[in-house]
Design an enzyme around this catalytic site. Structure first.
Site, PDB file in Angstrom:
ATOM      1  N   ASP A 187       0.822  -1.207   0.000  1.00  0.00           N
ATOM      2  CA  ASP A 187       0.000   0.000   0.000  1.00  0.00           C
ATOM      3  C   ASP A 187       0.855   1.256   0.000  1.00  0.00           C
ATOM      4  OD1 ASP A 187      -2.303  -1.458  -0.072  1.00  0.00           O
ATOM      5  OD2 ASP A 187      -2.760  -1.267   2.054  1.00  0.00           O
ATOM      6  N   GLY A 188       2.015   1.200   0.676  1.00  0.00           N
ATOM      7  CA  GLY A 188       2.912   2.354   0.685  1.00  0.00           C
ATOM      8  C   GLY A 188       3.413   2.704  -0.698  1.00  0.00           C
TER       9      GLY A 188
ATOM     10  N   ASN B  61      -4.947   8.448   2.129  1.00  0.00           N
ATOM     11  CA  ASN B  61      -5.258   7.801   3.405  1.00  0.00           C
ATOM     12  C   ASN B  61      -5.701   8.794   4.475  1.00  0.00           C
ATOM     13  OD1 ASN B  61      -4.921   5.160   2.687  1.00  0.00           O
ATOM     14  ND2 ASN B  61      -3.023   4.837   3.814  1.00  0.00           N
ATOM     15  N   GLU B  62      -4.766   9.663   4.888  1.00  0.00           N
ATOM     16  CA  GLU B  62      -5.098  10.563   5.976  1.00  0.00           C
ATOM     17  C   GLU B  62      -4.120  11.724   6.074  1.00  0.00           C
ATOM     18  OE1 GLU B  62      -1.958   8.266   6.980  1.00  0.00           O
ATOM     19  OE2 GLU B  62      -3.820   7.183   7.390  1.00  0.00           O
TER      20      GLU B  62
ATOM     21  N   ARG C  74      -7.759  19.740  22.964  1.00  0.00           N
ATOM     22  CA  ARG C  74      -6.443  19.698  23.605  1.00  0.00           C
ATOM     23  C   ARG C  74      -6.008  18.248  23.663  1.00  0.00           C
ATOM     24  NH1 ARG C  74      -9.256  23.718  26.268  1.00  0.00           N
ATOM     25  NH2 ARG C  74      -8.133  25.678  26.636  1.00  0.00           N
TER      26      ARG C  74
ATOM     27  N   ASP D  49      -2.787  15.206  21.965  1.00  0.00           N
ATOM     28  CA  ASP D  49      -1.577  14.951  21.172  1.00  0.00           C
ATOM     29  C   ASP D  49      -1.736  15.376  19.723  1.00  0.00           C
ATOM     30  OD1 ASP D  49      -0.393  13.969  23.411  1.00  0.00           O
ATOM     31  OD2 ASP D  49      -0.340  11.871  22.778  1.00  0.00           O
TER      32      ASP D  49
ATOM     33  N   ALA E  76      -5.250  11.006  21.916  1.00  0.00           N
ATOM     34  CA  ALA E  76      -5.028  11.262  23.344  1.00  0.00           C
ATOM     35  C   ALA E  76      -5.521  12.642  23.765  1.00  0.00           C
ATOM     36  CB  ALA E  76      -3.544  11.100  23.676  1.00  0.00           C
TER      37      ALA E  76
END
Length: 264
Positions: free
Chosen positions: A45-46, A122-123, A148, A150, A185
């Protein structure tokens, strides 16, 4: 028909690349790295992500097909022992085109300079260069929350099985034109609150991030990592462009999900 081939670069993929190029040339197809009608990605996929970004200016004219030389991928559905079958299919069979939605990322700057525009298969993720990421999140021009934590990950349906899934996001069928926003997070206590759940936005909705206390951010677009300074806003939405895959046989999405995450 004009074709191009991209390889992961390992020995196995390179051998297959040279073999496939020879076979396709024998069928009188033309090798053209600049303006291919079809791009064969050999690797994983990469490798297909690299091919997508290389030919992102030709998305309406170029279709992609993948051969995986490692584990089964979501974009690479052919195996090395099927190379002769794929060559004959490309040379002799009109292929069906399947289109998947993409993600548009527009970064605007506080100095009113030229904006930056990217497309992701992808993202895209956003993180602070130092410390906690603090962003005001707007949806359709209305303030939604002050995040707020990560970072934030915005994914396409076809990318929902990648980093988004690791963050607890939903898996979305790529026939659905949408984007998904997932938290990394987040800080939630009596003082700070976020929705705490992934958000799935339809194609006509826009998500805008506006910095609160810092203006330098690390932004990823698929495999690319970029540092942007003096950021005024980061906008995400579904663009008009789509990626086109050449299909010569059925490649059911939910079977890929099963084979990748459930099947032994």
């Amino acid at each position: 028909m004009k074709f191009a081939i991209t390889s992961k670069g390992d020995q196995k993929s390179n051998i297959l690349m040279h073999k496939m190029r020879t076979y396709l040339l024998d069928f009188d197809l033309k090798y053209d790295e600049d303006q291919p009608d079809i791009v064969v990605s050999i690797g994983g996929d990469g490798t297909l992500l690299y091919a997508f970004h290389r030919y992102k200016s030709r998305l309406s004219k170029t279709a992609f097909v993948g051969i995986h030389t490692g584990h089964l991928g979501f974009y690479a559905d052919w195996t090395p022992d099927e190379i002769e079958k794929l060559v004959i299919a490309i040379a002799k069979t009109p292929f069906q085109v399947v289109e998947y939605p993409l993600l548009e990322v527009i970064i605007r700057y506080s100095h009113a300079g030229k904006e930056s525009r990217y497309l992701a298969l992808n993202e895209s993720t956003v993180k602070s260069v130092e410390g906690t990421l603090v962003m005001d999140v707007e949806i359709r021009g209305q303030h939604f929350e002050r995040f707020r934590g990560d970072g934030l990950c915005v994914s396409t349906p076809s990318g929902s099985t990648a980093y988004n899934k690791a963050l607890g996001g939903a898996i979305i069928h790529p026939s659905i034109s949408a984007i998904q926003v997932a938290e990394m997070a987040s800080i939630n206590n009596k003082v700070f609150r976020t929705v705490g759940s992934p958000l799935i936005l339809p194609a006509h909705h826009t998500c805008m991030l506006k910095p609160v206390n810092r203006t330098d951010f690390q932004v990823t677009v698929d495999h690319l990592t970029l540092l942007h300074k003096d950021v005024k806003s980061i906008q995400f939405r579904v663009p008009e462009e789509k990626i086109r895959f050449a299909r010569f046989r059925p490649f059911p999405f939910w079977k890929r999900v099963h084979d990748s995450f459930i099947s032994d």
